[in-house]
Design an enzyme around this catalytic site. Structure first.
Site, short mmCIF file in Angstrom:
data_model
loop_
_atom_site.label_atom_id
_atom_site.label_comp_id
_atom_site.label_asym_id
_atom_site.label_seq_id
_atom_site.Cartn_x
_atom_site.Cartn_y
_atom_site.Cartn_z
N ARG A 78 131.23 105.31 50.64
CA ARG A 78 131.37 106.60 51.31
C ARG A 78 131.93 106.33 52.70
NH1 ARG A 78 125.45 108.54 51.25
NH2 ARG A 78 126.30 110.07 52.69
N SER A 80 130.87 107.53 55.63
CA SER A 80 129.97 107.56 56.78
C SER A 80 129.86 106.16 57.40
CB SER A 80 128.59 108.06 56.38
OG SER A 80 127.86 107.03 55.75
N THR A 197 113.36 116.74 59.85
CA THR A 197 113.52 115.92 58.64
C THR A 197 113.79 116.85 57.48
OG1 THR A 197 112.54 114.33 57.11
CG2 THR A 197 111.02 115.85 58.14
N SER A 199 113.39 115.55 54.45
CA SER A 199 112.69 114.87 53.37
C SER A 199 111.35 115.56 53.10
CB SER A 199 112.47 113.40 53.77
OG SER A 199 111.37 112.87 53.08
N LEU A 200 111.19 116.08 51.88
CA LEU A 200 109.93 116.73 51.52
C LEU A 200 108.80 115.72 51.58
CD1 LEU A 200 111.06 118.81 48.39
CD2 LEU A 200 111.05 119.49 50.80
N ARG A 201 109.12 114.50 51.24
CA ARG A 201 108.13 113.42 51.25
C ARG A 201 107.58 113.17 52.65
NH1 ARG A 201 108.90 108.40 52.99
NH2 ARG A 201 111.11 108.83 53.30
N ARG A 202 108.50 113.07 53.62
CA ARG A 202 108.05 112.84 55.00
C ARG A 202 107.28 114.05 55.51
NH1 ARG A 202 114.03 110.67 56.40
NH2 ARG A 202 113.71 108.50 55.80
N ARG A 219 120.19 118.12 58.78
CA ARG A 219 121.10 117.49 57.83
C ARG A 219 122.22 116.77 58.56
NH1 ARG A 219 122.62 115.84 53.59
NH2 ARG A 219 124.14 117.31 52.82
N GLY A 220 123.03 116.10 57.78
CA GLY A 220 124.16 115.39 58.34
C GLY A 220 123.91 113.89 58.31
N ASN A 221 124.95 113.11 58.54
CA ASN A 221 124.77 111.67 58.55
C ASN A 221 124.03 111.26 59.83
OD1 ASN A 221 126.70 111.38 60.65
ND2 ASN A 221 128.33 111.48 59.13
N THR A 224 125.43 112.40 63.20
CA THR A 224 125.26 113.83 63.43
C THR A 224 123.83 114.15 63.83
OG1 THR A 224 126.75 114.03 61.54
CG2 THR A 224 125.80 116.07 62.39
N ARG A 225 122.89 113.52 63.15
CA ARG A 225 121.48 113.84 63.43
C ARG A 225 121.08 113.44 64.84
NH1 ARG A 225 117.95 113.31 57.92
NH2 ARG A 225 119.64 113.99 56.55
N CYS A 313 115.22 113.19 44.36
CA CYS A 313 115.03 113.22 45.81
C CYS A 313 114.45 114.54 46.25
CB CYS A 313 116.31 112.89 46.55
SG CYS A 313 117.58 114.13 46.31
C1 DPM Z 1 116.85 110.25 50.18
C2 DPM Z 1 116.04 110.87 51.14
C3 DPM Z 1 116.72 110.76 52.36
C4 DPM Z 1 117.95 110.07 52.10
C5 DPM Z 1 114.69 111.52 50.88
C6 DPM Z 1 113.50 110.72 51.42
C7 DPM Z 1 116.28 111.30 53.66
C8 DPM Z 1 116.69 112.73 53.85
C9 DPM Z 1 116.36 113.28 55.20
C10 DPM Z 1 116.58 110.11 48.74
N1 DPM Z 1 118.01 109.80 50.76
O1 DPM Z 1 113.60 109.67 52.03
O2 DPM Z 1 112.37 111.20 51.22
O3 DPM Z 1 115.84 112.59 56.07
O4 DPM Z 1 116.69 114.45 55.39
C11 DPM Z 1 119.17 108.16 53.24
C12 DPM Z 1 118.99 107.37 54.41
C13 DPM Z 1 119.18 106.03 54.03
C14 DPM Z 1 119.49 106.03 52.69
C15 DPM Z 1 118.68 107.87 55.77
C16 DPM Z 1 117.20 108.03 56.04
C17 DPM Z 1 119.13 104.77 54.90
C18 DPM Z 1 117.92 103.90 54.62
C19 DPM Z 1 117.99 103.12 53.34
C20 DPM Z 1 119.04 109.68 53.07
N2 DPM Z 1 119.50 107.33 52.24
O5 DPM Z 1 116.35 108.11 55.13
O6 DPM Z 1 116.87 108.12 57.24
O7 DPM Z 1 118.99 102.42 53.08
O8 DPM Z 1 117.01 103.17 52.59
#
Ligand code: DPM
Length: 411
Positions: A78, A80, A197, A199-202, A219-221, A224-225, A313
Site C-alpha cells: 500500500r 501509506s 480510536t 478500534s472496538l476492541r480498544r 480514521r486515516g493512516n 493523518t491521525r 476487525c
Molecule cells: C485492525 C485494527 C486497527 C488496524 C483494529 C484493532 C486499528 C484501528 C484503529 C484490525 N487494523 O486493533 O482492534 O485504531 O482505528 C493497523 C495498525 C497497524 C496495523 C495501526 C494501529 C500497525 C501495527 C501492526 C490498523 N493495522 O493499530 O495503530 O503492525 O500490528
C-alpha cells in the site's frame, strides 16, 4: 544450451522487427538448468514463449552483466508511509539473505486507504486493505505482498497463503497524548477527556477500565491521525499500536504502553506477514526463511481463536500470548461495545519441537504455510486457539459478539 544462449542474445536486442519475427516463427525455448545462483526458476517455460514476456510476466526477469537471467521479485505494498516502511524492511531482509535477487517495489492504494471518513469497523471486513493487493498477486503483477498480520483475515481467499510471519515487535497498544496533556496518563486525564480510536476492541476495554474517559472514532493512516491529534483540540489522546509507532520512528510520542491488565492486543498485532501465491513454490521457499518460529506459533493460536469466534476487525476480541519453556499460553477475551459484558479465559499447550511430526506439504494453519516450523507445534497451537474459543463459546461468547456487531452496525 546453444538455443538458450542464442535466444538470450536476440532478446537483448531491443528491436521490434526481431521480436515480431520470433513470434511468427513460434520459437519456444525451455532452458533446463538453473538460471540464478540463489534459486531455481521452476516455472521457466512460459517465460520464454514470447520475448515480450520478458516485461509482461507471468514473471518478470532481468539479465545481468554475465548474461544470467534473474527473476525480478516484485513486492506489492500500500502507499501509506507505514506500509512502505514495512515493505522496505522485508526487502532489506531478503536482500541480505539473497544478494543476487532483483527486488522491485510496486505501491498501490486500496479502497481502505481511500475511504477515510468512516470508522474501520463500519466499512466492513479486513479485505478492504488487502483485496487490490491480492488481485495484483493473482495477475502476477507482484510476487509477494507485505502486510501487518492483524489486517489479514483468518481465512484467506483460495490460492493465497501467508508464506512468512516475521519476528513480532511489541504487540501492545500505546497512548499518544495531545502535547498540552504532556505528563498525564489515561488515569490522570481530566473527566470527559476524549480519546481517539476506531478500534472496538480498544474502546471496549478502556471504557470499562477508565470510565471517566470518552471515546471517539478517528480514521486515516498514522500520519493523518497524529496530525488530527496535534493540530486540533478534538482529542486529548489517541491509542495506536506501539509497533506501528516504532516503525514510523515516533517512539518518542509514546507516553504509556498498555499492558494486558489495561488493554489486551489484537490478533496478530505487531507482526509482519508476507502473503504469496500458494502455488508459487519458489517464492514460498524464498520467504519461508523469514519465519520466526515463536511468532508463528503465537499467531497461529491467536488466529485460530479469532476464526473459531467468526470474528473480523469489527468485533471486540483481544488476546495475549506467550511462549516460555516450550509452553504456549493464550489468554483470549470478548467484550460488549461498552466493555460491561466480557468473557476472558486462558489455556496453554506444549509446543515442544522434540516429537517431530513429518512435515506435510501444502499444510496451512489458519492461512500460514511454515514448512520450517515443526508441524506438531503448529497443530498444537491451532488446537489451543480453537479450544479456548470453544470454552468461551460454551459460556456465551457468541451472544456478546452478535449483540456487539448489531449495535455497531446501528451506530
Ligand atoms: C485492525 C485494527 C486497527 C488496524 C483494529 C484493532 C486499528 C484501528 C484503529 C484490525 N487494523 O486493533 O482492534 O485504531 O482505528 C493497523 C495498525 C497497524 C496495523 C495501526 C494501529 C500497525 C501495527 C501492526 C490498523 N493495522 O493499530 O495503530 O503492525 O500490528
Amino acid at each position: 544450451m546453444l538455443g538458450r544462449t542464442l535466444i538470450l542474445r536476440i532478446l537483448s536486442v531491443r528491436d521490434r522487427h526481431i521480436h515480431r519475427l520470433l513470434k511468427l516463427r513460434h520459437i519456444i525455448v525451455e532452458p533446463e538448468e538453473e538460471l540464478s545462483s540463489s534459486f531455481t526458476l521452476t516455472r521457466k517455460i512460459s517465460l520464454f514463449k514470447s520475448p515480450e514476456r520478458m516485461e509482461e510476466g507471468p514473471y518478470k526477469c532481468v539479465r545481468d552483466g554475465n548474461g544470467t537471467v534473474n527473476r525480478v521479485i516484485r513486492m506489492g505494498t500500500r502507499k501509506s508511509q507505514l506500509a512502505r516502511i514495512q515493505t522496505d524492511y522485508v526487502a532489506e531482509k531478503l536482500k541480505t539473505l539473497y544478494p543476487d535477487v532483483h527486488l522491485e517495489i510496486v505501491a498501490m492504494s486500496t479502497i481502505g486507504d481511500k475511504i477515510l471518513d468512516t470508522a474501520l469497523s463500519k466499512i466492513g471486513e479486513k479485505s478492504l486493505f488487502t483485496k487490490e493487493l491480492e488481485n495484483a498477486l493473482e495477475r502476477n503483477e507482484v510476487d509477494l505482498v507485505v502486510h501487518s498480520l492483524k489486517d489479514l483475515p483468518t481465512t484467506l481467499p483460495n490460492g493465497f497463503t501467508i508464506g512468512a510471519v516475521l519476528q513480532r515487535e511489541s504487540p501492545h497498544d500505546a497512548v499518544v497524548l495531545h502535547p498540552k496533556n504532556s505528563g498525564l496518563t489515561l488515569d490522570t486525564l481530566p473527566d470527559g477527556s476524549v480519546i481517539g480510536t476506531s478500534s472496538l476492541r480498544r474502546a471496549a476495554q478502556l471504557k470499562k477500565r477508565f470510565p471517566h474517559l470518552e471515546f471517539k472514532d478517528i480514521r486515516g493512516n498514522l500520519n493523518t491521525r497524529l496530525k488530527k491529534l496535534d493540530e486540533k483540540e478534538d482529542y486529548a489522546a489517541i491509542i495506536l499500536a506501539a509497533a506501528g509507532l516504532k516503525r514510523m520512528g515516533w517512539e518518542a510520542r509514546v507516553s504509556q504502553v498498555l499492558g494486558p491488565e489495561d488493554c489486551m492486543y489484537a490478533v496478530g498485532q505487531g507482526a509482519l506477514a508476507v502473503e504469496v501465491r500458494a502455488r508459487d513454490c519458489d517464492i514460498l521457499e524464498m520467504v519461508s526463511t523469514l519465519h520466526h518460529s515463536e511468532t508463528v506459533l503465537r499467531c497461529i493460536a491467536e488466529r485460530a481463536f479469532l476464526r473459531r469466534l467468526e470474528g473480523g476487525c469489527s468485533v471486540p476480541v483481544a488476546v495475549n500470548t506467550e511462549v516460555k519453556d516450550s509452553v504456549l499460553s493464550l489468554t483470549g477475551a470478548v467484550y460488549s461495545l461498552d466493555g460491561a459484558d466480557s468473557l476472558k479465559e486462558a489455556m496453554e499447550t506444549s509446543v515442544d519441537p522434540g516429537n517431530k511430526l513429518e512435515s506435510a506439504a501444502d499444510i496451512q494453519h489458519v492461512g500460514v504455510t511454515a514448512h520450517n516450523v515443526p508441524q506438531c507445534a503448529q497443530v498444537a497451537a491451532e488446537k489451543l486457539g480453537v479450544d479456548l474459543a470453544n470454552l468461551l463459546l460454551s459460556k456465551g461468547a457468541m451472544e456478546i459478539l452478535t449483540t456487539a456487531r448489531k449495535l455497531n452496525d446501528a451506530r
